[in-house]
Design a protein around this motif. Sequence first.
Motif, mmCIF file in Angstrom:
data_model
loop_
_atom_site.group_PDB
_atom_site.id
_atom_site.type_symbol
_atom_site.label_atom_id
_atom_site.label_comp_id
_atom_site.label_asym_id
_atom_site.label_seq_id
_atom_site.Cartn_x
_atom_site.Cartn_y
_atom_site.Cartn_z
ATOM 1 N N PRO A 1 -80.257 36.355 -13.784
ATOM 2 C CA PRO A 1 -81.146 35.206 -13.809
ATOM 3 C C PRO A 1 -80.807 35.242 -15.678
ATOM 4 O O PRO A 1 -80.832 33.434 -15.981
ATOM 5 C CB PRO A 1 -82.444 35.500 -13.606
ATOM 6 C CG PRO A 1 -82.868 35.988 -12.918
ATOM 7 C CD PRO A 1 -81.752 37.678 -12.954
ATOM 8 N N GLU B 1 -78.234 36.333 -17.508
ATOM 9 C CA GLU B 1 -77.050 35.735 -17.842
ATOM 10 C C GLU B 1 -76.984 33.844 -16.972
ATOM 11 O O GLU B 1 -75.938 33.864 -17.945
ATOM 12 C CB GLU B 1 -76.140 36.895 -16.687
ATOM 13 C CG GLU B 1 -75.870 37.717 -17.505
ATOM 14 C CD GLU B 1 -74.976 38.999 -16.386
ATOM 15 O OE1 GLU B 1 -74.569 38.707 -15.232
ATOM 16 O OE2 GLU B 1 -75.047 40.527 -16.847
ATOM 17 N N ARG B 2 -77.484 34.118 -16.098
ATOM 18 C CA ARG B 2 -77.165 32.723 -15.334
ATOM 19 C C ARG B 2 -77.838 31.314 -16.415
ATOM 20 O O ARG B 2 -77.744 30.947 -16.806
ATOM 21 C CB ARG B 2 -77.863 32.802 -14.089
ATOM 22 C CG ARG B 2 -77.796 31.269 -13.242
ATOM 23 C CD ARG B 2 -78.398 31.563 -12.057
ATOM 24 N NE ARG B 2 -77.264 31.916 -11.378
ATOM 25 C CZ ARG B 2 -78.617 33.547 -10.667
ATOM 26 N NH1 ARG B 2 -79.700 33.563 -10.453
ATOM 27 N NH2 ARG B 2 -77.777 34.064 -9.853
ATOM 28 N N GLN B 3 -79.448 32.094 -16.940
ATOM 29 C CA GLN B 3 -79.314 31.239 -17.843
ATOM 30 C C GLN B 3 -78.482 30.898 -18.796
ATOM 31 O O GLN B 3 -78.324 29.268 -19.355
ATOM 32 C CB GLN B 3 -80.868 31.341 -18.606
ATOM 33 C CG GLN B 3 -81.439 31.176 -19.188
ATOM 34 C CD GLN B 3 -81.988 29.318 -18.769
ATOM 35 O OE1 GLN B 3 -82.677 29.324 -17.682
ATOM 36 N NE2 GLN B 3 -81.716 27.957 -19.827
ATOM 37 N N GLN C 1 -68.637 30.873 -14.151
ATOM 38 C CA GLN C 1 -69.420 32.260 -15.231
ATOM 39 C C GLN C 1 -71.231 31.833 -14.368
ATOM 40 O O GLN C 1 -70.861 33.177 -13.827
ATOM 41 C CB GLN C 1 -69.278 32.302 -16.287
ATOM 42 C CG GLN C 1 -68.559 32.836 -16.760
ATOM 43 C CD GLN C 1 -68.145 32.704 -18.504
ATOM 44 O OE1 GLN C 1 -69.090 32.075 -19.331
ATOM 45 N NE2 GLN C 1 -67.043 33.532 -19.162
ATOM 46 N N ILE C 2 -71.330 31.286 -13.753
ATOM 47 C CA ILE C 2 -73.398 31.120 -13.434
ATOM 48 C C ILE C 2 -72.800 30.946 -11.706
ATOM 49 O O ILE C 2 -74.063 31.761 -11.607
ATOM 50 C CB ILE C 2 -73.028 28.958 -13.912
ATOM 51 C CG1 ILE C 2 -73.147 28.609 -14.958
ATOM 52 C CG2 ILE C 2 -74.867 28.849 -12.798
ATOM 53 C CD1 ILE C 2 -73.990 27.833 -15.780
ATOM 54 N N ASP D 1 -75.160 31.302 -19.028
ATOM 55 C CA ASP D 1 -73.817 30.054 -19.358
ATOM 56 C C ASP D 1 -74.588 29.106 -18.882
ATOM 57 O O ASP D 1 -73.570 28.337 -18.735
ATOM 58 C CB ASP D 1 -73.763 31.268 -18.065
ATOM 59 C CG ASP D 1 -73.294 31.802 -17.990
ATOM 60 O OD1 ASP D 1 -72.851 32.508 -18.679
ATOM 61 O OD2 ASP D 1 -72.782 33.325 -16.959
ATOM 62 N N ALA D 2 -76.296 28.891 -17.926
ATOM 63 C CA ALA D 2 -76.156 27.252 -18.504
ATOM 64 C C ALA D 2 -76.503 26.165 -19.584
ATOM 65 O O ALA D 2 -76.440 25.822 -19.215
ATOM 66 C CB ALA D 2 -77.811 27.169 -17.207
ATOM 67 N N ALA E 1 -72.927 35.569 -11.883
ATOM 68 C CA ALA E 1 -73.902 35.448 -12.726
ATOM 69 C C ALA E 1 -74.685 36.568 -12.509
ATOM 70 O O ALA E 1 -74.637 36.035 -10.956
ATOM 71 C CB ALA E 1 -74.460 34.705 -13.528
#
Length: 107
Positions: free
Chosen positions: A76, A78-80, A69-70, A82-83, A73
């Motif tokens: 950013p 969404e990436r955060q 998912q990362i 997922d992180a 994404a």
Amino acid sequence: MKRRRLETQVMALIVLMTLAAGVVGIIGIFGMSQMQNNITRIQRQDILPLNTLSDLRYHLQTYRSSILQILTAQTPVERQQDAVKVTEERETVNKLISSFDTTSRTP
């Protein structure tokens, strides 16, 4: 006199049967105690580690999907998010591995 002798024999037979039933009961209770100890040992050595491995497998799959998912994404934010999920899953996986390492295993 014959009547007294018959009464004595019947009483002796009842006492012997009572003693035999008592011995069988004591042996049964001892056997049940051993069986309970064996069940407890099996649960600690086999069942709980298998449950831990099952949980570990689930969290490893969740960890892998979170990494994917990362990579996919769009933003950013969404990436955060997922992180954060990856970090949580990694911590859970490490706890489960540590828990499993403490179990005793036979060769």
